[in-house]
Design a protein around this motif. Structure first.
Motif, mmCIF file in Angstrom:
data_model
loop_
_atom_site.group_PDB
_atom_site.id
_atom_site.type_symbol
_atom_site.label_atom_id
_atom_site.label_comp_id
_atom_site.label_asym_id
_atom_site.label_seq_id
_atom_site.Cartn_x
_atom_site.Cartn_y
_atom_site.Cartn_z
ATOM 1 N N MET A 1 0.843 -1.201 0.000
ATOM 2 C CA MET A 1 0.000 0.000 0.000
ATOM 3 C C MET A 1 0.874 1.245 0.000
ATOM 4 O O MET A 1 1.890 1.312 0.684
ATOM 5 C CB MET A 1 -0.897 0.012 1.237
ATOM 6 N N VAL A 2 0.474 2.234 -0.798
ATOM 7 C CA VAL A 2 1.210 3.488 -0.847
ATOM 8 C C VAL A 2 0.313 4.614 -0.352
ATOM 9 O O VAL A 2 -0.906 4.512 -0.366
ATOM 10 C CB VAL A 2 1.702 3.811 -2.273
ATOM 11 N N ASP A 3 0.947 5.683 0.096
ATOM 12 C CA ASP A 3 0.226 6.880 0.527
ATOM 13 C C ASP A 3 0.791 8.079 -0.214
ATOM 14 O O ASP A 3 1.974 8.110 -0.567
ATOM 15 C CB ASP A 3 0.370 7.086 2.035
ATOM 16 N N ILE A 4 -0.058 9.066 -0.423
ATOM 17 C CA ILE A 4 0.350 10.308 -1.079
ATOM 18 C C ILE A 4 0.129 11.463 -0.122
ATOM 19 O O ILE A 4 -0.920 11.547 0.527
ATOM 20 C CB ILE A 4 -0.457 10.523 -2.384
ATOM 21 N N TYR A 5 1.135 12.332 -0.024
ATOM 22 C CA TYR A 5 0.998 13.536 0.794
ATOM 23 C C TYR A 5 1.257 14.751 -0.092
ATOM 24 O O TYR A 5 2.297 14.835 -0.757
ATOM 25 C CB TYR A 5 1.973 13.533 1.968
ATOM 26 N N ILE A 6 0.333 15.693 -0.089
ATOM 27 C CA ILE A 6 0.446 16.932 -0.851
ATOM 28 C C ILE A 6 0.547 18.092 0.128
ATOM 29 O O ILE A 6 -0.153 18.135 1.142
ATOM 30 C CB ILE A 6 -0.785 17.149 -1.767
ATOM 31 N N ASN A 7 1.421 19.025 -0.179
ATOM 32 C CA ASN A 7 1.592 20.222 0.648
ATOM 33 C C ASN A 7 0.228 20.834 0.983
ATOM 34 O O ASN A 7 -0.556 21.166 0.097
ATOM 35 C CB ASN A 7 2.457 21.232 -0.122
ATOM 36 N N TYR A 153 4.751 7.565 -0.814
ATOM 37 C CA TYR A 153 5.645 6.700 -0.047
ATOM 38 C C TYR A 153 4.953 5.378 0.245
ATOM 39 O O TYR A 153 3.719 5.283 0.278
ATOM 40 C CB TYR A 153 6.110 7.381 1.240
ATOM 41 N N ASN A 154 5.778 4.350 0.441
ATOM 42 C CA ASN A 154 5.235 3.010 0.618
ATOM 43 C C ASN A 154 5.065 2.682 2.097
ATOM 44 O O ASN A 154 5.235 3.541 2.972
ATOM 45 C CB ASN A 154 6.111 1.975 -0.091
ATOM 46 N N GLU A 155 4.747 1.407 2.372
ATOM 47 C CA GLU A 155 4.472 0.996 3.748
ATOM 48 C C GLU A 155 5.706 1.064 4.642
ATOM 49 O O GLU A 155 5.597 1.048 5.870
ATOM 50 C CB GLU A 155 3.898 -0.427 3.764
ATOM 51 N N ASP A 157 7.637 3.689 4.601
ATOM 52 C CA ASP A 157 7.906 5.133 4.614
ATOM 53 C C ASP A 157 9.060 5.514 3.683
ATOM 54 O O ASP A 157 9.762 6.499 3.909
ATOM 55 C CB ASP A 157 8.195 5.640 6.030
ATOM 56 N N GLU A 158 9.231 4.740 2.628
ATOM 57 C CA GLU A 158 10.241 5.056 1.616
ATOM 58 C C GLU A 158 9.585 5.866 0.503
ATOM 59 O O GLU A 158 8.521 5.504 0.008
ATOM 60 C CB GLU A 158 10.836 3.771 1.037
ATOM 61 N N VAL A 159 10.224 6.960 0.121
ATOM 62 C CA VAL A 159 9.690 7.807 -0.943
ATOM 63 C C VAL A 159 9.890 7.113 -2.288
ATOM 64 O O VAL A 159 11.017 6.756 -2.653
ATOM 65 C CB VAL A 159 10.381 9.182 -0.945
ATOM 66 N N VAL A 160 8.807 6.913 -3.015
ATOM 67 C CA VAL A 160 8.889 6.235 -4.306
ATOM 68 C C VAL A 160 8.577 7.167 -5.474
ATOM 69 O O VAL A 160 8.898 6.858 -6.620
ATOM 70 C CB VAL A 160 7.963 4.997 -4.354
#
Length: 218
Positions: A1-7, A153-155, A157-160
């Protein structure tokens, strides 16, 4: 699972991608080369200053309705970038831009990192703190600055992926970004990442990282 964070400083609405400027008015964030004079780094710095609410959208209007008297540090800095320098043929190193921002603004923290430092950790931390980030990407055919607006970033917490605003590319009214940097293979001294836009797909290395943060008095 990945997560996206936007400013969190930016918002996407029916008028496109916007931020609140110095006057607390919503203004267009993405600036494309040709909107103003200057190099790609200049455009990215303008977007960064808009993002932290340090300038107004009207400050960079090339056809102002009212002639502005430029007297403060902000105005002198914009004059330096957009008036005195004119078209910057050779571009800017981010190290040079970092020095110039520090020279004009004592109320901005300027965080600058060079190659061989842990770029992805720095970028991730700055984005999570809602600080604007500028990176330069380099290969044999290009040396280009882009504005990072978010990360995937992935599970672990690595930026992909880095999601970016590229001043050389147009931005759709329904998009947060117009450029992706694919870092899924990681970054070390030998590895490259993919720079992807609608018009270009190319392997690059990240050369420099610059982030801005407004200082707040206690």
């Amino acid at each position: 699972m990945v997560d996206i964070y936007i400013n969190n400083r930016v918002q996407l609405d029916r008028f496109g991608l916007r931020v609140k400027d110095l006057s607390n008015r919503l203004t267009r964030l993405h600036r494309k080369q040709g909107d103003m004079d200057g190099a790609c780094v200049v455009y990215c710095v303008i977007m960064a200053l808009l993002c932290i609410g340090h300038i107004n959208g009207a400050d960079i209007d090339v056809y102002p309705d009212v002639q502005r008297g430029r007297k403060g540090n902000k105005d002198r800095f914009l004059d330096h970038l957009l008036q005195e320098q004119g078209f910057v043929r050779e571009g800017y190193y981010l190290s040079t831009m970092a020095k110039e921002i520090r020279m004009y603004f004592s109320d901005i923290n300027v965080m600058y990192h060079r190659k061989k430092e842990n770029f992805l950790d720095h970028i991730f931390a700055y984005i999570e703190d809602d600080c604007p980030v500028i990176v330069t990407v380099l290969n044999a055919r290009m040396n280009h600055a882009i504005f990072v607006i978010g990360v995937e970033y992935n599970e672990l917490d690595e930026v992909v992926k880095l999601f970016c605003l590229d001043p050389a590319e147009p931005l759709d009214n329904v998009s947060y970004w117009n450029c992706i940097i694919d870092t899924s293979k990681g970054i070390d001294n030998d590895s490259l990442c993919w720079y992807i836009t609608n018009s270009i797909k190319s392997k690059v290395e990240i050369k420099e990282v610059l982030s801005l943060e407004e200082c707040y008095s206690i």
